[in-house]
Write a protein that holds these residues in place. Sequence first.
Motif, PDB file in Angstrom:
ATOM      1  N   PRO A 155     -60.676  69.293 -17.267  1.00 53.41           N
ATOM      2  CA  PRO A 155     -60.830  67.902 -17.708  1.00 53.41           C
ATOM      3  C   PRO A 155     -61.419  67.031 -16.595  1.00 53.41           C
ATOM      4  N   PRO A 156     -62.139  65.963 -16.953  1.00 51.11           N
ATOM      5  CA  PRO A 156     -62.646  65.048 -15.938  1.00 51.11           C
ATOM      6  C   PRO A 156     -61.506  64.280 -15.283  1.00 51.11           C
ATOM      7  N   ALA A 157     -61.732  63.794 -14.089  1.00 50.26           N
ATOM      8  CA  ALA A 157     -60.682  63.115 -13.322  1.00 50.26           C
ATOM      9  C   ALA A 157     -60.155  61.881 -14.058  1.00 50.26           C
ATOM     10  N   VAL A 167     -52.168  71.751 -25.371  1.00 53.34           N
ATOM     11  CA  VAL A 167     -52.901  72.660 -24.489  1.00 53.34           C
ATOM     12  C   VAL A 167     -54.108  71.925 -23.908  1.00 53.34           C
ATOM     13  N   VAL A 168     -54.328  72.104 -22.605  1.00 49.33           N
ATOM     14  CA  VAL A 168     -55.488  71.511 -21.934  1.00 49.33           C
ATOM     15  C   VAL A 168     -56.359  72.638 -21.384  1.00 49.33           C
ATOM     16  N   LYS A 169     -57.630  72.632 -21.767  1.00 50.98           N
ATOM     17  CA  LYS A 169     -58.570  73.631 -21.271  1.00 50.98           C
ATOM     18  C   LYS A 169     -59.066  73.210 -19.894  1.00 50.98           C
ATOM     19  N   ILE A 170     -59.064  74.145 -18.973  1.00 52.01           N
ATOM     20  CA  ILE A 170     -59.588  73.907 -17.627  1.00 52.01           C
ATOM     21  C   ILE A 170     -60.821  74.784 -17.452  1.00 52.01           C
ATOM     22  N   ASN A 171     -61.941  74.156 -17.166  1.00 53.06           N
ATOM     23  CA  ASN A 171     -63.204  74.872 -16.972  1.00 53.06           C
ATOM     24  C   ASN A 171     -63.785  74.511 -15.606  1.00 53.06           C
ATOM     25  N   THR A 222     -59.426  78.609 -18.209  1.00 47.96           N
ATOM     26  CA  THR A 222     -58.042  78.955 -18.509  1.00 47.96           C
ATOM     27  C   THR A 222     -57.468  77.874 -19.405  1.00 47.96           C
ATOM     28  N   SER A 223     -56.290  78.140 -19.959  1.00 47.60           N
ATOM     29  CA  SER A 223     -55.620  77.167 -20.829  1.00 47.60           C
ATOM     30  C   SER A 223     -54.263  76.824 -20.245  1.00 47.60           C
ATOM     31  N   LEU A 224     -53.976  75.527 -20.165  1.00 50.79           N
ATOM     32  CA  LEU A 224     -52.721  75.052 -19.600  1.00 50.79           C
ATOM     33  C   LEU A 224     -51.833  74.466 -20.701  1.00 50.79           C
ATOM     34  N   PRO A 225     -50.706  75.112 -21.003  1.00 48.76           N
ATOM     35  CA  PRO A 225     -49.759  74.505 -21.960  1.00 48.76           C
ATOM     36  C   PRO A 225     -49.067  73.298 -21.299  1.00 48.76           C
TER      37      PRO A 225
END
Length: 258
Positions: A155-157, A167-171, A222-225
């Motif tokens: 995600p952007p800052a 869930v947040v996707k981290i790329n 990755t995916s962050l719960p």
Amino acid sequence: MRLFVSLFFTLSLTLLAVTAVRAEPTEVSIRVLSKDAKFIGSSMGGMRITLRDAMTGEILATGVTSGGTGNTKLLMHKDGGRRAVMVDEKAGGFHTTLDLEEPRLIEVEAYGPLAQLQGAHRVVSSQWVLPGKHITSGNGWVLELPGFVVDILSPPAALKMSNDTKVVKINANVVMMCGCHTEPDGTWDSSKFEIKALITHNGKKYGTLDMVYSGPRSQYTTSLPVDKPGLYGVTVYAYDPDNGNTGLGRTTFEILAK
């Protein structure tokens, strides 16, 4: 006659003194090599180069490296590592001419890459430079810059998300400092790297997640719960256990309370 001889002798000494301190043009070529990779040139914004007198701090020259990343075949063995002769016409660098009157201990500082400041840092080297004795042959003066450039794409800052987010996707994009791509089984084989996301919640450790290759080249995910509101910090790092090369990027996001 005696006066003429005296004046002639004085003038001769003066000319000798002027000749003795006359500056000599001294060419210096400086290149910055990404650790275990290629040269850092225009594609990454170059490296800011500063030459100083190491004893006095006087700035002698400054500029930015420009040009290409160099020839992969010259730089890399098929099994990894660099060859003795690394420079060809494709190798970016910074070239300057110093006017030196005497030997000087010169310090070179390189800072960058300037197009990816979240991954930028500096490296410093010093050596004696003699008037008229150029440092251009062979590879010139080469500094090695360790690290990876880790650019978190999402995600952007400071992004704020609703409380129902689960869930947040981290790329992240991970390249060498020269901009060279990483990928499994590639020249820079990311299957040998450790690429992970370190997570904090309200400043406290929350967990560690493995990043997996997602494609296109150099991109990992990755995916962050998430199960509670608050401020989350994300640090994505890349680490090469074969040589200790390390780089990281950071971002934050917030899950809002109801």
